[in-house]
Structure formats: C-alpha cells, structure tokens
Design an enzyme around this catalytic site. Structure first.
Site, short mmCIF file in Angstrom:
data_model
loop_
_atom_site.label_atom_id
_atom_site.label_comp_id
_atom_site.label_asym_id
_atom_site.label_seq_id
_atom_site.Cartn_x
_atom_site.Cartn_y
_atom_site.Cartn_z
N LYS A 141 0.84 -1.20 0.00
CA LYS A 141 0.00 0.00 0.00
C LYS A 141 0.88 1.25 0.00
O LYS A 141 1.91 1.30 0.68
CB LYS A 141 -0.91 -0.03 1.22
CG LYS A 141 -1.97 1.05 1.29
CD LYS A 141 -2.83 0.81 2.53
CE LYS A 141 -3.87 1.89 2.76
NZ LYS A 141 -4.67 1.64 3.99
N SER A 163 -9.38 1.97 3.88
CA SER A 163 -8.56 2.66 2.92
C SER A 163 -7.68 1.75 2.07
O SER A 163 -7.00 2.22 1.15
CB SER A 163 -7.67 3.67 3.67
OG SER A 163 -6.78 3.02 4.55
N SER A 172 -9.68 -0.34 7.86
CA SER A 172 -9.10 -0.21 6.53
C SER A 172 -8.55 -1.49 5.94
O SER A 172 -8.19 -1.52 4.76
CB SER A 172 -8.00 0.86 6.54
OG SER A 172 -8.55 2.14 6.69
#
Length: 471
Positions: A82, A157, A181
C-alpha cells in the site's frame, strides 16, 4: 496449472511449487505482472508499477534457489504494498498530491519483513486521501474500482490492496487498519484478512517528520489481505518478525497454545438502531453453521456494548485528528475531502480537552470488560456492517451518506479502539456481491481467528473462484 493461469494460484501453493522447483520465481512473478498489465488499467488498484524491478528481483530469487534453496517462506511470491508506508526509493504520498515527492529513505519494517521472507513486490496500491475514507479515491491517482461491480466501493482505505489481490495482481496485498481499513475492503471485495491486535506487527515510516499521535499508535496496525485465509496466515507468520523501530511491538510467536475444545464462540446479531439486512443475517447463519460443523460451540450472547465503544473510539480518534492533523488536511486535502470531514465532526463531535483525557481513561474499562468476557468466549462472531457493500461514493453523498458509513461501522471501530485482533471472511454471496462477517479474538490469538475463518471459508467457498469464473 498453465502459465496463463498461474496468477490465480494461492500464495501457499505458489510458494510450495517454487520451493519444490516445479515453477520458477520468474514464472510466478511474470504471471502476476502480466495480469496486472492486463486488468489494472480498468481497475486502477496498482498506482506505482514496479514490474521491471520485480522481474529482476525474481531472477535473483531463482539464482538464490539454485545456489542454496528458498530465502524464506514467501520465496518468489508476488505481493503488493500500500502506498502509505515506506518502500525505499519510492514515494509515500498517502493519496495526497502535495506529498507525491516524499521519497522513502529506507524500507518500513513491514516491507523489510516481507522481503526477508522472500516476497517480490510488483507494485504499490492506491489509498484515499490521508487514508481516511471507507472507499478508495483521491485527486492524485483517481478511483480504484471494485472488481465485482462498477457501482460498489472497493472499500477503504486499503481498497487498492483488496482489488489487486482479488483480480490476481499478486497473491498477497499489504494494507493497514486504524478503523477498518483492512476489513472494509475485504468485506467489499470478498477477500480475507485479519486486523492484527496492538503490538503484533511492526509499524514505522523512516520518512516521517514527527511521531504519530497516541490514538494512531494504539489503533493503527499493519496487515495483509488475500484471496484465501491460509495465505493470510502464511503472510502474517512473516509479518510479525520483530523490529525495534516500533516500541509497541511484542516479540511473540504467531501460533499460540492449543485450547481444549470445544472452543466457545459468542455470536451477536445486534445491529442496534439499524436494520440487519437479510443478506448479512444469512452470512451470520452460514458462519454459525460452519463453526458448529467444525466443532465450535456457538452461543448467542451479547458482548460488551460495541456501539458505545465504537462511537467513543471514533470521537477520541477524531479529537486527536482535529488537534494534530487538521491543519495539514485543510491545507493539502481536496475540497470534497474537507467537506466530508466537517460533516464527520458535526455528526460525531471530537473529544477535546479534559473530555479527550477522560476518553483515554475509559478505554481501559472497555478493554477490561472485553478481556473478562473473552475468558469464557475466546472468539466473538459479529456482523461487520449491518448491510452489504455500499456505493463507491456513499460517504460523499451528503450528510446522510457520511452518517451511514460512519455510524454503521461501530463493530469495526470498537476493535481498533481496544486493540483487539479481528478477522473478516466472506460468508455469503448476495446479488452479485460478497458479504463478510467479523470474528474477534483474544490478544495475540490471530491464529485462532484464522482457524475459525478457515472453517467458514471451507463451507462458503473461496469468493475469488466465483470472480474468476465470471471472466
């Protein structure tokens, strides 16, 4: 499995095939890279293509294999990272255009652990602005699409990670979780994950200019998303390697002691003021049946108040955000993002001043209540959300949309506030989209959570197979 299908293989099988020299790292990584180049232009999950360096690294892995065997349990397995944690030489923009030139001087501990285990990073995945939305879209890279349905959110997220994994762009996807997330994206895409508990995996960004606030330190954790539960376990075993950069990490083995059965599981369907969607109810019943068949004792009983804990935790985190992050968010966030946060602050006002200190104190009582409850019930089965996946921009649909995403997530937020580990696994397939459930466990017993998630998966099936069958 032919080369053209190798991107569909799970991480466990892929690692075993590479270790047995049935396939090479170059073949495994090359298949994932080819798949990425084929589907990512439509899905926009990977926003930093590292395929050139990945192929070179895969060749190095094959050389190491020829000279002495695998360097670790993930030798040659393609993964994604990420874009909000540091990877040396690459930007860590966190979805914010103003941070696009923040270049990492070194790897974060999580990246280092993955590389030391032998994994190969093929790309970096998308995240919303400041990693603070339940969907994945930002002005820097745009929107990440759900591989099932253009209408649906990919989650946030870590939506880039979940979409990448489910579409075959790597067998494992790194993500992190401060309020959901890892689990929001898993629920949205039908992937599997476990949000580690506090102190389980190391967190630190060498590019950071100052320390994170206390709530971020206590609530945010690094983890993995995968198509199958066994892959989450394999990745987590490598991820927990100790690193002294994180003062909260506890150096403990991943597998805990076996418990005498039957293990009691508390189950709740309490959705408080929200209606429990029939698809979620069916998912919980599927999970219950799977656990009973696997030898667990499932008892419907109410755990300590998740609604109160989740909302109090959110207001506490918002208080810290308002004090420490709001100036940067105002300066560098998009107008839509700032409007959204204004609504969040109005709907669930941040704790400030003395009340913030009192909320820090209340946190201990919440944790104590749960730890006592879990003396009898080592696992707790809950809804993740009271309704299935939401529209990709639901949180930006005015006051009602922001309230729905925020308030429905209390089962998620509560676990972050307390620092308890919680897994998410799909337990139903409804109207063309997966529906996930949450399984909470004791501190440092992510292994038990994954055992239970595997029991559910064995009954419901691996959702990615349905996705691959659709073409």
């Amino acid at each position: 499995m032919s080369k053209t299908e190798l991107w569909q293989e799970n991480a466990c099988t892929m690692a075993k095939q590479i270790a047995n020299k049935e396939i090479s790292s170059v073949e495994a990584v090359g298949a994932a890279v080819a798949r990425m180049h084929s589907v990512n232009p439509k899905l926009n999950a990977v926003v930093d293509d590292l395929s050139e360096t990945a192929m070179a690294q895969a060749a190095d892995r094959d050389k190491a294999m020829a000279e002495g065997g695998p360097v670790g349990p993930l030798h040659g397995v393609p993964i994604t990272i990420k874009e909000n944690i540091d990877q040396v030489g690459h930007a860590t923009p966190n979805g914010v255009p103003a941070y696009k030139d923040v270049i990492a001087p070194a790897d974060s501990p999580f990246v280092k652990n993955m590389l030391q285990a032998g994994a190969v990073v093929i790309g970096r995945t998308n995240t919303p602005e400041f990693s603070f939305r339940g969907t994945t879209d930002n002005p820097l890279h745009g929107r990440t699409y759900n591989p099932w349905n253009d209408w649906a959110s990919s989650g946030g997220s870590s939506g880039g990670a979940s979409t990448a994994v489910m579409a075959g762009m790597g067998a494992l996807g790194h993500g992190n979780d401060i309020g959901g997330s890892l689990r929001f994206p898993a629920a949205a895409t039908g992937s599997a994950t476990v949000k580690p508990g506090l102190g389980r995996t190391p967190a630190y960004n060498p590019s950071q200019k100052e320390e994170r606030g206390l709530m971020a330190q206590l609530m945010s954790v690094q983890g993995l998303i995968a198509r199958e539960v066994a892959d989450v376990r394999l990745g987590m075993q490598a991820a927990v390697a100790y690193d002294p950069h994180d003062p909260w990490q506890v150096p403990m083995p991943f597998e805990g002691p076996a418990m005498e059965g039957p293990i009691k599981v508390a189950m709740t369907k309490n959705s408080y003021e929200f209606d429990l969607d029939p698809a979620v109810d069916a998912a919980l019943e599927n999970a219950r049946a799977a656990l009973v068949d696997a030898g667990y004792q499932v008892v419907e009983v109410e755990p300590p108040n998740c609604r109160e804990i989740g909302l109090d935790g959110m207001r506490t985190l918002f208080g810290e955000v308002k004090s420490l992050l709001l100036p940067a968010m105002r300066e560098h966030g998009s107008p839509g993002f700032n409007d959204y946060f204004e609504l969040c602050f109005e709907l669930n006002p941040p704790h400030e001043g003395d009340e913030l200190l009192r909320a820090f104190a209340r946190r201990s009582s919440y944790i104590r209540d749960w730890l006592l409850f879990m003396q009898d019930y080592p696992l707790v089965l809950t809804p993740f959300l009271p309704s299935p996946t939401y529209a990709w921009d639901r949180d930006y649909q005015g006051r009602e949309g922001a309230a729905e995403i925020m308030f429905k997530g209390f089962y998620s937020f509560a676990m972050n506030f307390m620092g308890l580990p919680a897994g998410n696994v799909p337990a139903n397939y409804n109207d063309g989209l997966p529906v996930g459930v949450q399984i909470v466990g004791r501190r440092f017993r992510e292994d038990m959570i994954l055992d239970a998630c595997e029991a559910v998966e064995s009954r419901v099936g691996v959702m990615a197979q349905r996705l691959f069958e659709r073409g």
